[in-house]
Design a protein around this motif. Structure first.
Motif, PDB file in Angstrom:
ATOM      1  N   ARG A   6       0.838  -1.202   0.000  1.00 18.81           N
ATOM      2  CA  ARG A   6       0.000   0.000   0.000  1.00 18.81           C
ATOM      3  C   ARG A   6       0.873   1.252   0.000  1.00 18.81           C
ATOM      4  O   ARG A   6       0.583   2.216  -0.701  1.00 18.81           O
ATOM      5  CB  ARG A   6      -0.930  -0.004   1.212  1.00 18.81           C
ATOM      6  N   ASP A   9       2.100   2.201  -3.350  1.00 22.49           N
ATOM      7  CA  ASP A   9       1.096   2.626  -4.323  1.00 22.49           C
ATOM      8  C   ASP A   9       0.823   4.133  -4.278  1.00 22.49           C
ATOM      9  O   ASP A   9      -0.072   4.613  -4.970  1.00 22.49           O
ATOM     10  CB  ASP A   9      -0.224   1.878  -4.090  1.00 22.49           C
ATOM     11  N   TYR A  13      -1.370   5.989  -7.151  1.00 23.54           N
ATOM     12  CA  TYR A  13      -2.654   6.611  -6.787  1.00 23.54           C
ATOM     13  C   TYR A  13      -2.666   8.084  -7.190  1.00 23.54           C
ATOM     14  O   TYR A  13      -3.640   8.574  -7.757  1.00 23.54           O
ATOM     15  CB  TYR A  13      -2.884   6.474  -5.289  1.00 23.54           C
ATOM     16  N   PHE A  26      -6.778   1.745  -1.405  1.00 26.86           N
ATOM     17  CA  PHE A  26      -5.703   2.642  -1.007  1.00 26.86           C
ATOM     18  C   PHE A  26      -6.261   3.827  -0.218  1.00 26.86           C
ATOM     19  O   PHE A  26      -5.622   4.312   0.722  1.00 26.86           O
ATOM     20  CB  PHE A  26      -4.944   3.150  -2.234  1.00 26.86           C
ATOM     21  N   HIS A  29      -6.570   2.901   3.281  1.00 28.02           N
ATOM     22  CA  HIS A  29      -5.244   2.949   3.909  1.00 28.02           C
ATOM     23  C   HIS A  29      -4.827   4.393   4.168  1.00 28.02           C
ATOM     24  O   HIS A  29      -4.229   4.705   5.208  1.00 28.02           O
ATOM     25  CB  HIS A  29      -4.224   2.252   3.001  1.00 28.02           C
ATOM     26  N   CYS A  36       1.585   8.540   4.060  1.00 29.32           N
ATOM     27  CA  CYS A  36       1.129   8.409   2.673  1.00 29.32           C
ATOM     28  C   CYS A  36       0.293   9.612   2.264  1.00 29.32           C
ATOM     29  O   CYS A  36       0.364  10.074   1.123  1.00 29.32           O
ATOM     30  CB  CYS A  36       0.324   7.124   2.493  1.00 29.32           C
TER      31      CYS A  36
END
Length: 217
Positions: A6, A9, A13, A26, A29, A36
């Protein structure tokens, strides 16, 4: 998907290359990972410049063609201009929120103003009590969107979704509402759809609960 995957990514994303299911996972997450979330924000200018490059590049140009010597300077200049513009937008949004708070509860409305032909939409949902305002600017790559929210019913994770005339949806931005904090919260996001392709904006919780609708027509 494992946690490490994740984290990896973030770039995919931000660039919009994940499929719908992967993007949804995602985003779940993202609500629990400040690291992130910060990286997605940092990728914003780069993603927008790549979308701009994609739209401006003729189909006859090979996708792996080498960049010209002035490309980096041009991209850095564009990013610097956008950063300065974002700071100005934040000051204007805060001033506008003070005026609206003094004037009393807002009702759904739409107005155009400014030399850049930006569209501004404001609405309050009577059931949820959430007040929101979006300012949309048409760009070559889609829509540059500034969102200001007043929501004192936290804590909860929320997101802004752009809904197209064809029923398609794109997540513009997501955020966390602190506990019982009704102060204005301003953030920026973007959509690949142009303003005339968007019929409304919807604020929802991460669980899908509707908070407020901002129609563009």
């Amino acid at each position: 998907m494992r946690s490490l995957e994740r984290h990896r990514d973030v770039a995919a994303y931000a660039l919009g290359v994940l499929d719908e299911a992967e993007a949804f996972r995602f985003e779940d997450h993202l609500m629990e990972c400040p690291s992130c979330a910060a990286q997605v924000t940092e990728f914003g200018p780069t993603a927008r410049q790549m979308m701009l490059y994609r739209r401006a590049t003729p189909r006859t140009v090979h996708p792996f063609a080498g960049p010209g010597p002035q490309l980096l300077d041009k991209l850095l200049g564009e990013v610097a201009v956008r950063h300065r513009a974002s700071r100005r937008k934040l000051l204007f949004a805060l001033a506008a929120s003070v005026v609206i708070a003094l004037a009393g509860p807002a009702v759904a409305m739409m107005a155009t103003g400014g030399d850049d032909d930006a569209v501004q939409v404001t609405a309050t949902d009577e059931k949820s009590g959430v007040w929101a305002q979006v300012k949309i600017e048409n760009e070559v790559w889609g829509s540059d969107i500034e969102l200001t929210v007043k929501d004192g019913a936290g804590p909860r994770d929320c997101r802004l979704v752009a809904v197209g005339h064809d029923g398609s949806e794109q997540t513009v931005t997501s955020w966390n509402v602190p506990t019982h904090d009704a102060r204005p919260n301003t953030m920026h996001g973007g959509a690949a759809m142009h303003p005339d392709e968007i019929i409304r904006y919807e604020l929802r919780t991460a669980d899908g609960e509707h908070l407020v609708t901002l129609p563009t027509d």
